[in-house]
Design a protein around this motif. Structure first.
Motif, PDB file in Angstrom:
ATOM      1  N   UNK A 138     -11.930  -9.332   4.980  1.00  0.00           N
ATOM      2  CA  UNK A 138     -12.893  -9.190   3.878  1.00  0.00           C
ATOM      3  C   UNK A 138     -13.015  -7.717   3.483  1.00  0.00           C
ATOM      4  N   UNK A 139     -13.053  -6.844   4.473  1.00  0.00           N
ATOM      5  CA  UNK A 139     -13.162  -5.413   4.207  1.00  0.00           C
ATOM      6  C   UNK A 139     -11.929  -4.905   3.458  1.00  0.00           C
ATOM      7  N   UNK A 140     -10.759  -5.331   3.909  1.00  0.00           N
ATOM      8  CA  UNK A 140      -9.513  -4.952   3.243  1.00  0.00           C
ATOM      9  C   UNK A 140      -9.493  -5.476   1.810  1.00  0.00           C
ATOM     10  N   UNK A 141      -9.909  -6.707   1.641  1.00  0.00           N
ATOM     11  CA  UNK A 141      -9.964  -7.299   0.304  1.00  0.00           C
ATOM     12  C   UNK A 141     -10.909  -6.499  -0.598  1.00  0.00           C
ATOM     13  N   UNK A 142     -12.037  -6.083  -0.047  1.00  0.00           N
ATOM     14  CA  UNK A 142     -12.971  -5.271  -0.814  1.00  0.00           C
ATOM     15  C   UNK A 142     -12.349  -3.975  -1.290  1.00  0.00           C
ATOM     16  N   UNK A 143     -11.571  -3.336  -0.421  1.00  0.00           N
ATOM     17  CA  UNK A 143     -10.924  -2.084  -0.806  1.00  0.00           C
ATOM     18  C   UNK A 143      -9.896  -2.306  -1.903  1.00  0.00           C
ATOM     19  N   UNK A 144      -9.132  -3.389  -1.802  1.00  0.00           N
ATOM     20  CA  UNK A 144      -8.122  -3.643  -2.825  1.00  0.00           C
ATOM     21  C   UNK A 144      -8.764  -4.035  -4.157  1.00  0.00           C
ATOM     22  N   UNK A 188      -8.334  -1.910  -7.667  1.00  0.00           N
ATOM     23  CA  UNK A 188      -7.871  -2.537  -8.909  1.00  0.00           C
ATOM     24  C   UNK A 188      -8.984  -2.657  -9.944  1.00  0.00           C
ATOM     25  N   UNK A 189     -10.139  -2.043  -9.664  1.00  0.00           N
ATOM     26  CA  UNK A 189     -11.179  -1.918 -10.674  1.00  0.00           C
ATOM     27  C   UNK A 189     -12.203  -3.031 -10.751  1.00  0.00           C
ATOM     28  N   UNK A 190     -12.221  -3.921  -9.776  1.00  0.00           N
ATOM     29  CA  UNK A 190     -13.190  -5.022  -9.803  1.00  0.00           C
ATOM     30  C   UNK A 190     -14.341  -4.692  -8.856  1.00  0.00           C
ATOM     31  N   UNK A 191     -15.269  -3.867  -9.330  1.00  0.00           N
ATOM     32  CA  UNK A 191     -16.342  -3.390  -8.459  1.00  0.00           C
ATOM     33  C   UNK A 191     -17.270  -4.514  -8.013  1.00  0.00           C
ATOM     34  N   UNK A 192     -17.554  -5.460  -8.895  1.00  0.00           N
ATOM     35  CA  UNK A 192     -18.479  -6.542  -8.551  1.00  0.00           C
ATOM     36  C   UNK A 192     -17.954  -7.367  -7.384  1.00  0.00           C
ATOM     37  N   UNK A 214       0.836  -1.201   0.000  1.00  0.00           N
ATOM     38  CA  UNK A 214       0.000   0.000   0.000  1.00  0.00           C
ATOM     39  C   UNK A 214       0.872   1.253   0.000  1.00  0.00           C
ATOM     40  N   UNK A 215       1.902   1.246   0.832  1.00  0.00           N
ATOM     41  CA  UNK A 215       2.796   2.410   0.869  1.00  0.00           C
ATOM     42  C   UNK A 215       3.450   2.636  -0.491  1.00  0.00           C
ATOM     43  N   UNK A 216       3.697   1.547  -1.208  1.00  0.00           N
ATOM     44  CA  UNK A 216       4.289   1.644  -2.547  1.00  0.00           C
ATOM     45  C   UNK A 216       3.246   1.902  -3.631  1.00  0.00           C
ATOM     46  N   UNK A 217       1.981   1.978  -3.221  1.00  0.00           N
ATOM     47  CA  UNK A 217       0.856   2.162  -4.141  1.00  0.00           C
ATOM     48  C   UNK A 217       0.778   1.042  -5.178  1.00  0.00           C
ATOM     49  N   UNK A 218       1.207  -0.133  -4.768  1.00  0.00           N
ATOM     50  CA  UNK A 218       1.137  -1.322  -5.616  1.00  0.00           C
ATOM     51  C   UNK A 218      -0.100  -2.110  -5.196  1.00  0.00           C
ATOM     52  N   UNK A 219      -1.252  -1.702  -5.711  1.00  0.00           N
ATOM     53  CA  UNK A 219      -2.509  -2.270  -5.245  1.00  0.00           C
ATOM     54  C   UNK A 219      -2.748  -3.686  -5.765  1.00  0.00           C
ATOM     55  N   UNK A 220      -2.152  -4.022  -6.895  1.00  0.00           N
ATOM     56  CA  UNK A 220      -2.271  -5.396  -7.378  1.00  0.00           C
ATOM     57  C   UNK A 220      -1.552  -6.350  -6.426  1.00  0.00           C
ATOM     58  N   UNK A 221      -0.373  -5.937  -5.971  1.00  0.00           N
ATOM     59  CA  UNK A 221       0.346  -6.754  -4.994  1.00  0.00           C
ATOM     60  C   UNK A 221      -0.425  -6.813  -3.682  1.00  0.00           C
ATOM     61  N   UNK A 222      -0.990  -5.674  -3.281  1.00  0.00           N
ATOM     62  CA  UNK A 222      -1.776  -5.642  -2.044  1.00  0.00           C
ATOM     63  C   UNK A 222      -2.969  -6.585  -2.137  1.00  0.00           C
ATOM     64  N   UNK A 223      -3.578  -6.665  -3.322  1.00  0.00           N
ATOM     65  CA  UNK A 223      -4.702  -7.582  -3.506  1.00  0.00           C
ATOM     66  C   UNK A 223      -4.246  -9.032  -3.385  1.00  0.00           C
ATOM     67  N   UNK A 224      -3.066  -9.332  -3.910  1.00  0.00           N
ATOM     68  CA  UNK A 224      -2.544 -10.697  -3.761  1.00  0.00           C
ATOM     69  C   UNK A 224      -2.361 -11.038  -2.286  1.00  0.00           C
TER      70      UNK A 224
END
Length: 238
Positions: free
Chosen positions: A93-99, A103-107, A67-77
């Motif tokens: 679950x909440x954190x996963x929802x934010x990531x 990364x653009x997966x609203x659903x 997150x600090x690196x703004x690497x949200x794809x890595x954060x999602x992993x």
């Protein structure tokens, strides 16, 4: 859309990070009440994190660095890894929802927030996050249903009605939006931001006296709230 109301928190597990998701709306636009409410949730989250298993804490540190690196794809992993370690953890679950949202997966983001609510229906901000994700996806009617669920569960929480007002305005139901903001101001905590939002709507409805009254209410609640003072100055000139 929903300017000034997109109070969706980026509740990262550790350290706790928060961010406003509304373009043009910065942390400085929050009033003291909102900041206090956010701080309280962050403190509670930090306390919960201390009880997590060591394996979760370790992965969470990696997620925080991403997150600090703004690497949200890595954060999602890392979020997915956390979820596999502790699938019954509402904060994960909440954190996963934010990531997922970042990364653009609203659903899937909305689904993750729904899962968080099922696991812990007493966390107010999970509803706010879900409604924010729904609103970002253009699902304003669905977001309103989420907020109405929040209102029913926490009928005296002003911030829930504040969000209800914003969503009703987005749905072109301005009379009901005014009522929602008015209800918010009758409940706790009393917020200069909410009073300012009411003033903004009244000004859009060409109800200048009511707008001025709302801005003055905001300044009575927090005299140094710059957003209210700036809006009041504009209302007096126009």
């Amino acid at each position: 859309m929903l300017k000034g109301l997109r109070i969706v928190l980026l509740l990262v597990l550790f350290p706790v990070v928060m961010a406003a998701q509304e373009e043009g709306f910065t942390q400085q636009d929050f009033d003291d009440v909102y900041l206090s409410e956010i701080k309280e949730e962050n403190m509670q989250l930090s306390a919960r994190i201390k009880t997590f298993p060591d394996a979760v804490k370790e992965v969470n540190k990696q997620a925080a660095q991403a997150i600090r690196n703004k690497d949200y794809k890595a954060a999602l992993r890392f979020a997915n890894k956390l979820d596999s370690i502790d699938p019954k953890n509402a904060d994960i679950k909440n954190f996963k929802g934010k990531m997922l949202a970042k990364t653009g997966d609203s659903k899937q983001s909305i689904k993750a927030f729904s899962d968080a609510i099922k696991l812990n229906p007493d966390n107010k901000w999970f509803y706010i996050n879900k409604a924010g994700a729904q609103a970002d996806a253009g699902m304003h009617a669905e977001a309103l249903l989420t907020i109405q669920e929040l209102n029913s569960r926490f009928p005296q929480w002003s911030i829930g009605y504040n969000y209800k007002g914003a969503l009703l305005h987005a749905l072109n139901k301005d009379k009901e939006a005014v009522e929602a903001y008015t209800t918010a101001l009758k409940n706790k905590p009393e917020s200069a931001l909410i009073a300012t939002n009411l003033g903004d709507l009244q000004l859009q409805l060409n109800n200048k006296p009511a707008a001025v009254e709302a801005y003055n209410k905001a300044l009575s609640l927090q005299p140094d709230y710059k957003r209210a003072q700036e809006k009041l100055n504009v209302a007096k000139v126009n």
